[in-house]
Design a protein around this motif. Structure first.
Motif, mmCIF file in Angstrom:
data_model
loop_
_atom_site.group_PDB
_atom_site.id
_atom_site.type_symbol
_atom_site.label_atom_id
_atom_site.label_comp_id
_atom_site.label_asym_id
_atom_site.label_seq_id
_atom_site.Cartn_x
_atom_site.Cartn_y
_atom_site.Cartn_z
ATOM 1 N N LEU A 1 37.955 37.937 37.205
ATOM 2 C CA LEU A 1 36.930 37.112 37.837
ATOM 3 C C LEU A 1 37.301 36.851 39.286
ATOM 4 C CD1 LEU A 1 36.279 34.360 35.135
ATOM 5 C CD2 LEU A 1 34.923 36.391 35.611
ATOM 6 N N SER A 2 36.304 36.889 40.147
ATOM 7 C CA SER A 2 36.529 36.507 41.534
ATOM 8 C C SER A 2 36.676 34.990 41.584
ATOM 9 C CB SER A 2 35.355 36.946 42.407
ATOM 10 O OG SER A 2 34.222 36.124 42.142
ATOM 11 N N ARG A 3 37.098 34.495 42.710
ATOM 12 C CA ARG A 3 37.256 33.056 42.875
ATOM 13 C C ARG A 3 35.925 32.321 42.672
ATOM 14 N NH1 ARG A 3 41.593 30.429 46.478
ATOM 15 N NH2 ARG A 3 41.893 28.715 45.040
ATOM 16 N N LEU A 4 34.834 32.884 43.201
ATOM 17 C CA LEU A 4 33.514 32.265 43.039
ATOM 18 C C LEU A 4 33.061 32.307 41.586
ATOM 19 C CD1 LEU A 4 31.629 33.543 46.218
ATOM 20 C CD2 LEU A 4 32.396 31.207 45.728
ATOM 21 N N GLU A 5 33.326 33.413 40.897
ATOM 22 C CA GLU A 5 32.953 33.517 39.480
ATOM 23 C C GLU A 5 33.757 32.539 38.629
ATOM 24 O OE1 GLU A 5 31.713 38.243 39.227
ATOM 25 O OE2 GLU A 5 33.837 37.681 39.171
ATOM 26 N N GLU A 6 35.032 32.389 38.962
ATOM 27 C CA GLU A 6 35.896 31.434 38.253
ATOM 28 C C GLU A 6 35.356 30.015 38.425
ATOM 29 O OE1 GLU A 6 39.710 30.626 36.233
ATOM 30 O OE2 GLU A 6 38.538 32.431 36.528
ATOM 31 N N ARG A 7 35.013 29.656 39.644
ATOM 32 C CA ARG A 7 34.470 28.326 39.927
ATOM 33 C C ARG A 7 33.154 28.114 39.188
ATOM 34 N NH1 ARG A 7 31.428 25.348 43.584
ATOM 35 N NH2 ARG A 7 32.440 23.459 44.315
ATOM 36 N N ALA A 8 32.285 29.115 39.208
ATOM 37 C CA ALA A 8 30.991 29.028 38.519
ATOM 38 C C ALA A 8 31.184 28.856 37.013
ATOM 39 C CB ALA A 8 30.151 30.261 38.814
ATOM 40 N N LEU A 9 32.161 29.555 36.444
ATOM 41 C CA LEU A 9 32.444 29.432 35.004
ATOM 42 C C LEU A 9 32.793 27.996 34.643
ATOM 43 C CD1 LEU A 9 33.051 30.725 32.179
ATOM 44 C CD2 LEU A 9 35.389 31.067 33.026
ATOM 45 N N TYR A 10 33.681 27.393 35.421
ATOM 46 C CA TYR A 10 34.076 26.009 35.140
ATOM 47 C C TYR A 10 32.931 25.035 35.378
ATOM 48 C CZ TYR A 10 38.936 27.328 34.477
ATOM 49 O OH TYR A 10 40.086 27.869 33.998
ATOM 50 N N LEU A 11 32.186 25.216 36.461
ATOM 51 C CA LEU A 11 31.064 24.323 36.728
ATOM 52 C C LEU A 11 30.009 24.400 35.627
ATOM 53 C CD1 LEU A 11 30.637 24.772 40.584
ATOM 54 C CD2 LEU A 11 31.349 22.694 39.372
ATOM 55 N N GLN A 12 29.793 25.601 35.086
ATOM 56 C CA GLN A 12 28.816 25.793 34.013
ATOM 57 C C GLN A 12 29.207 25.018 32.752
ATOM 58 O OE1 GLN A 12 28.437 29.914 32.906
ATOM 59 N NE2 GLN A 12 27.016 29.490 31.265
ATOM 60 N N HIS A 13 30.493 24.873 32.518
ATOM 61 C CA HIS A 13 30.960 24.233 31.285
ATOM 62 C C HIS A 13 31.556 22.844 31.523
ATOM 63 C CE1 HIS A 13 30.071 27.767 28.975
ATOM 64 N NE2 HIS A 13 30.711 28.501 29.857
ATOM 65 N N ALA A 14 31.204 22.230 32.645
ATOM 66 C CA ALA A 14 31.659 20.878 32.944
ATOM 67 C C ALA A 14 30.617 19.876 32.480
ATOM 68 C CB ALA A 14 31.914 20.727 34.437
#
Length: 155
Positions: free
Chosen positions: A21-34
């Motif tokens: 995962l890119s840094r942006l994809e990693e951030r999006a993954l966490y934001l989606q499941h927060a």
């Protein structure tokens, strides 16, 4: 005097390099499941791991199946490469808008300003693990089979 809770960078959460995962994809993954913001979380002892997502957002893992997305009021100097962090707390409760993150180590004599935690959002760690597994499965299914016989070129 406040209690300092320290987490060494060696115990970081599963990072983006492990599943592509890119840094942006990693951030999006966490934001989606927060989940929605909470005022505080309980922390017994030290963190199990941490993972910076950008200069003002990080994930802290408090137990194997418990993690939180922390966002600070502003950028945390050197958060991206820090070998360790500390969270200031008066006890076992880490509170939004009160407690701070201190970036530790790195061999420089730079005085870093502690970053105040603005929001705390609990993470759905099971959903994150499931989505990571799906991403890994999709990545391996997209790879060409190495065992396949080469095809003859068209003439």
């Amino acid at each position: 005097m406040g209690k300092w809770l320290i987490a060494l960078g060696l115990a970081a959460l599963a990072g983006c390099a492990s599943d592509g995962l890119s840094r942006l994809e990693e951030r999006a993954l966490y934001l989606q499941h927060a989940g929605p913001p909470v005022d505080r979380f309980q922390l017994f002892g030290q963190l199990n791991g941490w993972n910076p997502l950008d200069d003002h957002t990080l994930v802290v893992q408090t137990r194997p199946n418990e993690a939180y997305l922390l966002q600070t009021t502003g950028p945390c100097q050197d958060l991206d490469w820090a070998p360790a962090i500390a969270i200031t707390s008066l006890g076992s409760q880490v509170q939004a808008r009160f407690d701070r993150i201190n970036v530790l180590g790195g061999g420089t004599n730079v005085m870093r300003v502690a970053c105040r935690i603005e929001t705390i959002r609990p993470l759905d760690t099971k959903a994150i693990r499931a989505q990571r597994a799906e991403l890994r499965k999709a990545e391996t299914s997209e790879r060409p089979a190495e065992d396949a016989a080469p095809t003859a070129p068209d003439r």
